[in-house]
Design a protein around this motif. Structure first.
Motif, PDB file in Angstrom:
ATOM      1  N   VAL A  36       0.886  -1.159   0.000  1.00 11.96           N
ATOM      2  CA  VAL A  36       0.000   0.000   0.000  1.00 11.96           C
ATOM      3  C   VAL A  36       0.925   1.209   0.000  1.00 11.96           C
ATOM      4  N   GLY A  37       0.526   2.253  -0.699  1.00 13.64           N
ATOM      5  CA  GLY A  37       1.423   3.394  -0.763  1.00 13.64           C
ATOM      6  C   GLY A  37       0.770   4.642  -1.287  1.00 13.64           C
ATOM      7  N   THR A  62      -4.538  -1.187  -7.709  1.00 10.60           N
ATOM      8  CA  THR A  62      -5.855  -0.586  -7.520  1.00 10.60           C
ATOM      9  C   THR A  62      -5.680   0.801  -6.919  1.00 10.60           C
ATOM     10  N   VAL A  63      -6.292   1.795  -7.529  1.00  8.40           N
ATOM     11  CA  VAL A  63      -6.261   3.156  -6.998  1.00  8.40           C
ATOM     12  C   VAL A  63      -7.249   3.216  -5.833  1.00  8.40           C
ATOM     13  N   VAL A  64      -6.786   3.680  -4.694  1.00  9.21           N
ATOM     14  CA  VAL A  64      -7.624   3.771  -3.495  1.00  9.21           C
ATOM     15  C   VAL A  64      -8.209   5.175  -3.347  1.00  9.21           C
ATOM     16  N   SER A  65      -7.394   6.186  -3.608  1.00  7.90           N
ATOM     17  CA  SER A  65      -7.813   7.577  -3.478  1.00  7.90           C
ATOM     18  C   SER A  65      -7.016   8.394  -4.479  1.00  7.90           C
ATOM     19  N   TYR A 106      -7.195   6.177 -14.327  1.00  8.50           N
ATOM     20  CA  TYR A 106      -7.796   5.254 -13.366  1.00  8.50           C
ATOM     21  C   TYR A 106      -8.082   6.035 -12.090  1.00  8.50           C
ATOM     22  N   GLY A 107      -9.351   6.050 -11.676  1.00  9.48           N
ATOM     23  CA  GLY A 107      -9.755   6.734 -10.461  1.00  9.48           C
ATOM     24  C   GLY A 107      -9.922   5.769  -9.307  1.00  9.48           C
ATOM     25  N   ALA A 108     -10.376   6.284  -8.174  1.00 12.80           N
ATOM     26  CA  ALA A 108     -10.562   5.463  -6.981  1.00 12.80           C
ATOM     27  C   ALA A 108     -11.456   4.263  -7.291  1.00 12.80           C
ATOM     28  N   GLY A 109     -10.980   3.081  -6.933  1.00 10.30           N
ATOM     29  CA  GLY A 109     -11.709   1.839  -7.168  1.00 10.30           C
ATOM     30  C   GLY A 109     -11.334   1.143  -8.469  1.00 10.30           C
ATOM     31  N   THR A 118      -1.875  10.372  -4.602  1.00 11.24           N
ATOM     32  CA  THR A 118      -2.769   9.252  -4.900  1.00 11.24           C
ATOM     33  C   THR A 118      -2.339   8.016  -4.122  1.00 11.24           C
ATOM     34  N   ALA A 119      -3.298   7.385  -3.454  1.00 20.28           N
ATOM     35  CA  ALA A 119      -3.035   6.163  -2.702  1.00 20.28           C
ATOM     36  C   ALA A 119      -3.378   4.951  -3.559  1.00 20.28           C
TER      37      ALA A 119
END
Length: 93
Positions: free
Chosen positions: A26-27, A45-48, A64-67, A86-87
């Motif tokens: 995670v980063g 996977t983009v988280v935020s 690519y957006g969140a999710g 971006t997380a």
């Protein structure tokens, strides 16, 4: 055991761990443009936030957006642009 990694003068930071079935990280990617290489197949996977990605062998960029998730084969390189911090969550096979 957790392992902390920093790339690009600290503009990309990740924490590696063993997930339930696969190694994972995670980063956070700070705003900017970066090129990464893979040694294993990755699913990111983009988280935020959002990443604009140029996948291996492609001339086009995809946002690519969140999710949203994308896959990169082993032993490949790909480029990402982040307009905001971006997380992400990434698994490795």
């Amino acid at each position: 055991m957790l392992s902390v990694n920093e790339y690009f003068d600290g503009k990309v930071k990740s924490i590696a761990f063993q997930g339930e079935s696969l190694p994972a990280t995670v980063g956070v990617i700070s705003s900017g443009e970066y090129e990464f290489g893979t040694s294993k197949k990755e699913v990111m996977t983009v988280v935020s936030g959002a990443l604009t990605v140029q996948l291996p062998g492609s001339d086009s960029w995809t946002r690519y957006g969140a999710g949203d998730a994308f896959e990169i084969a082993a032993n490949a390189s790909f480029k990402v642009k982040a307009d905001v911090d971006t997380a992400y969550f990434c698994t490795y096979e």
